[in-house]
Design a protein around this motif. Sequence first.
Motif, PDB file in Angstrom:
ATOM      1  N   SER A 110       0.820  -1.207   0.000  1.00  0.00           N
ATOM      2  CA  SER A 110       0.000   0.000   0.000  1.00  0.00           C
ATOM      3  C   SER A 110       0.860   1.265   0.000  1.00  0.00           C
ATOM      4  O   SER A 110       1.896   1.328   0.662  1.00  0.00           O
ATOM      5  N   ILE A 111       0.419   2.257  -0.742  1.00  0.00           N
ATOM      6  CA  ILE A 111       1.085   3.559  -0.768  1.00  0.00           C
ATOM      7  C   ILE A 111       0.438   4.421   0.313  1.00  0.00           C
ATOM      8  O   ILE A 111      -0.764   4.694   0.254  1.00  0.00           O
ATOM      9  N   PRO A 112       1.218   4.840   1.318  1.00  0.00           N
ATOM     10  CA  PRO A 112       0.619   5.672   2.369  1.00  0.00           C
ATOM     11  C   PRO A 112       0.253   7.051   1.833  1.00  0.00           C
ATOM     12  O   PRO A 112       0.950   7.596   0.971  1.00  0.00           O
ATOM     13  N   VAL A 113      -0.838   7.591   2.328  1.00  0.00           N
ATOM     14  CA  VAL A 113      -1.295   8.918   1.913  1.00  0.00           C
ATOM     15  C   VAL A 113      -1.187   9.851   3.107  1.00  0.00           C
ATOM     16  O   VAL A 113      -1.752   9.583   4.168  1.00  0.00           O
ATOM     17  N   ASP A 114      -0.447  10.936   2.959  1.00  0.00           N
ATOM     18  CA  ASP A 114      -0.311  11.951   3.987  1.00  0.00           C
ATOM     19  C   ASP A 114      -1.453  12.947   3.801  1.00  0.00           C
ATOM     20  O   ASP A 114      -1.404  13.800   2.916  1.00  0.00           O
ATOM     21  N   GLU A 115      -2.495  12.799   4.610  1.00  0.00           N
ATOM     22  CA  GLU A 115      -3.701  13.637   4.480  1.00  0.00           C
ATOM     23  C   GLU A 115      -3.375  15.128   4.593  1.00  0.00           C
ATOM     24  O   GLU A 115      -3.974  15.948   3.918  1.00  0.00           O
ATOM     25  N   GLU A 116      -2.399  15.467   5.434  1.00  0.00           N
ATOM     26  CA  GLU A 116      -2.037  16.875   5.610  1.00  0.00           C
ATOM     27  C   GLU A 116      -1.478  17.470   4.318  1.00  0.00           C
ATOM     28  O   GLU A 116      -1.860  18.557   3.911  1.00  0.00           O
ATOM     29  N   LYS A 117      -0.606  16.737   3.649  1.00  0.00           N
ATOM     30  CA  LYS A 117      -0.038  17.209   2.386  1.00  0.00           C
ATOM     31  C   LYS A 117      -1.077  17.149   1.261  1.00  0.00           C
ATOM     32  O   LYS A 117      -1.099  17.980   0.376  1.00  0.00           O
ATOM     33  N   LEU A 118      -1.949  16.138   1.306  1.00  0.00           N
ATOM     34  CA  LEU A 118      -2.936  15.943   0.270  1.00  0.00           C
ATOM     35  C   LEU A 118      -3.888  17.139   0.166  1.00  0.00           C
ATOM     36  O   LEU A 118      -4.232  17.571  -0.924  1.00  0.00           O
ATOM     37  N   TYR A 119      -4.313  17.659   1.302  1.00  0.00           N
ATOM     38  CA  TYR A 119      -5.303  18.739   1.297  1.00  0.00           C
ATOM     39  C   TYR A 119      -4.712  20.093   1.645  1.00  0.00           C
ATOM     40  O   TYR A 119      -5.439  21.054   1.876  1.00  0.00           O
ATOM     41  N   LYS A 120      -3.390  20.190   1.637  1.00  0.00           N
ATOM     42  CA  LYS A 120      -2.725  21.472   1.917  1.00  0.00           C
ATOM     43  C   LYS A 120      -2.998  22.425   0.763  1.00  0.00           C
ATOM     44  O   LYS A 120      -2.881  22.060  -0.395  1.00  0.00           O
ATOM     45  N   LYS A 121      -3.359  23.629   1.098  1.00  0.00           N
ATOM     46  CA  LYS A 121      -3.670  24.622   0.061  1.00  0.00           C
ATOM     47  C   LYS A 121      -2.638  25.705   0.015  1.00  0.00           C
ATOM     48  O   LYS A 121      -1.939  26.018   0.857  1.00  0.00           O
TER      49      LYS A 121
END
Length: 63
Positions: free
Chosen positions: A52-63
């Motif tokens: 699995s590829i981990p997803v960094d939610e903070e970076k994903l939704y950083k604006k």
Amino acid sequence: MATNKIQTGIRFEPELLYKISHVTKENKRSLNAQLEYLAQNCVKEFEAANGSIPVDEEKLYKK
């Protein structure tokens, strides 16, 4: 219609675009839907082979 999808630009060689457009019509999908389907399959195959590829939610939704 609102969406949370990110819009991107993509470049294709003319012959490849012609061929993927043919596949798209055969599958009764829009070009966007076909490319999204192919990308999802690519990620599934990669994760099946490599984990699995981990997803960094903070970076994903950083604006």
